[in-house]
Design an enzyme around this catalytic site. Structure first.
Site, mmCIF file in Angstrom:
data_model
loop_
_atom_site.group_PDB
_atom_site.id
_atom_site.type_symbol
_atom_site.label_atom_id
_atom_site.label_comp_id
_atom_site.label_asym_id
_atom_site.label_seq_id
_atom_site.Cartn_x
_atom_site.Cartn_y
_atom_site.Cartn_z
ATOM 1 N NE ARG A 66 -16.082 16.577 18.747
ATOM 2 C CZ ARG A 66 -15.335 17.466 19.387
ATOM 3 N NH1 ARG A 66 -14.045 17.547 19.145
ATOM 4 N NH2 ARG A 66 -15.853 18.272 20.291
ATOM 5 N N GLY A 116 -33.471 11.601 30.043
ATOM 6 C CA GLY A 116 -34.091 12.921 29.993
ATOM 7 C C GLY A 116 -34.837 13.333 31.245
ATOM 8 C CD GLU A 157 -27.769 15.863 37.914
ATOM 9 O OE1 GLU A 157 -28.077 15.979 36.726
ATOM 10 O OE2 GLU A 157 -27.115 14.897 38.357
ATOM 11 C CG MET A 210 -24.166 10.932 27.054
ATOM 12 S SD MET A 210 -23.688 11.645 28.646
ATOM 13 C CE MET A 210 -22.290 10.609 29.031
ATOM 14 N NE ARG A 211 -21.929 14.671 18.810
ATOM 15 C CZ ARG A 211 -21.285 14.052 17.820
ATOM 16 N NH1 ARG A 211 -21.423 12.753 17.666
ATOM 17 N NH2 ARG A 211 -20.528 14.714 16.981
ATOM 18 C CG HIS A 215 -20.318 17.817 35.882
ATOM 19 N ND1 HIS A 215 -19.987 16.830 34.975
ATOM 20 C CD2 HIS A 215 -19.549 17.587 36.985
ATOM 21 C CE1 HIS A 215 -19.061 16.055 35.505
ATOM 22 N NE2 HIS A 215 -18.780 16.489 36.718
ATOM 23 C CG ASN A 219 -23.258 20.416 30.841
ATOM 24 O OD1 ASN A 219 -24.165 19.646 30.520
ATOM 25 N ND2 ASN A 219 -22.117 19.984 31.355
HETATM 26 C C1 GRF Z 1 -27.342 13.706 34.722
HETATM 27 O O1 GRF Z 1 -26.744 13.225 35.892
HETATM 28 C C2 GRF Z 1 -26.561 14.851 34.168
HETATM 29 O O2 GRF Z 1 -25.996 15.655 35.165
HETATM 30 C C3 GRF Z 1 -25.485 14.154 33.400
HETATM 31 O O3 GRF Z 1 -26.124 13.063 32.800
HETATM 32 C C4 GRF Z 1 -27.249 12.689 33.572
HETATM 33 C C5 GRF Z 1 -28.429 12.763 32.663
HETATM 34 O O4 GRF Z 1 -29.587 12.323 33.238
HETATM 35 N N1 GRF Z 1 -24.816 15.062 32.512
HETATM 36 P P1 GRF Z 1 -30.981 12.574 32.543
HETATM 37 O O5 GRF Z 1 -30.888 12.101 31.089
HETATM 38 O O6 GRF Z 1 -31.306 14.040 32.627
HETATM 39 O O7 GRF Z 1 -31.942 11.733 33.314
#
Ligand code: GRF
Length: 224
Positions: A65, A12, A182, A90-91, A117, A115
């Site tokens: 789902r 997170g 990010e 992760m889904r 990525h 989202n």
């Molecule tokens: C990040 O790199 C995000 O882009 C990817 O999963 C990772 C999550 O990291 N989808 P966090 O849980 O926000 O630390």
């Protein structure tokens, strides 16, 4: 002030960046709820620490789902969420979920699910983006904030930051440099959404009051 629902499966750190940006009033939003499919996810602890509702919706027990996602929608609606932010979730979300958070007149064509990525889409979608990037031998990678559609990391792109790949990079070192970007990018994209400045024109996301060169400079301040 819009209400965010953050879905997270992991530690997170992106959630933390969003919480910090809200607390510092850098974005016109508040996190209304954090939901995880993973009971011990670090994201839940971060939410609690920030005084935000933290809920687990375990995937075990859901018949399929879609049923799982409808349970999520119910939780998010209870917290009157305006925008859903996937942050290390992760889904894959189902069409039923996306219908529940589709565009409204106020969002000017933009869906209400974002989202982040860890790659420069459309390169290296899906899992293990850094591994894919290193195996391919790309010279640059980065991160992308995009609206979510029914594909895997295929939705309209809001903003991207570029990160060079260094010869000595491992998955871990590359991930760490991308992650720092990010944390800068996601709050920025949410801020634009919250201000009602994003609109969708085909696949292209327009940002009111920000010329393309400015958006590129905001995303990549290290480039002249
Ligand atoms: C990040 O790199 C995000 O882009 C990817 O999963 C990772 C999550 O990291 N989808 P966090 O849980 O926000 O630390």
């Amino acid at each position: 002030m819009i209400r965010l629902g953050v879905l997270a499966s992991g530690s997170g750190t992106n959630l933390q960046a969003i919480l910090d940006a809200c607390a510092a009033h850098r974005i016109d939003a508040e996190v209304a709820v954090v939901v995880s499919n993973v009971p011990g996810a670090g994201a839940l602890e971060r939410a609690r620490h920030a005084g935000v509702a933290a809920e687990v919706v375990p995937s075990k027990g859901a018949p399929d789902r879609e049923a799982y996602d409808l349970g999520l929608v119910e939780r998010l609606r209870t917290h009157r969420v305006d925008l859903v932010c996937l942050a290390g979730y992760m889904r894959l979300v189902t069409p039923a979920f996306l219908r529940a958070f589709g565009p409204t007149p106020a969002t000017r064509g933009c869906p209400r699910v974002l989202n982040i990525h860890p790659g420069l889409l459309p390169a290296f979608p899906g899992l293990h983006a850094h591994r894919q990037c290193l195996a391919y031998g790309a010279r640059f990678t980065g991160c992308t904030v995009h609206f979510v559609d029914e594909g895997t990391d295929t939705g309209p792109i809001v903003i991207q930051a570029v990160v060079p790949v260094l010869p000595e990079d491992t998955e871990e070192t590359l991930a760490a440099r991308v992650l720092a970007e990010e944390h800068r990018l996601y709050p920025q994209a949410i801020h634009w959404f919250a201000q009602g400045r994003l609109s969708l024109d085909g696949r292209r996301v327009r940002i009111d009051g920000v010329r393309p060169a400015e958006a590129a400079a905001i995303a990549n301040p290290q480039v002249d």
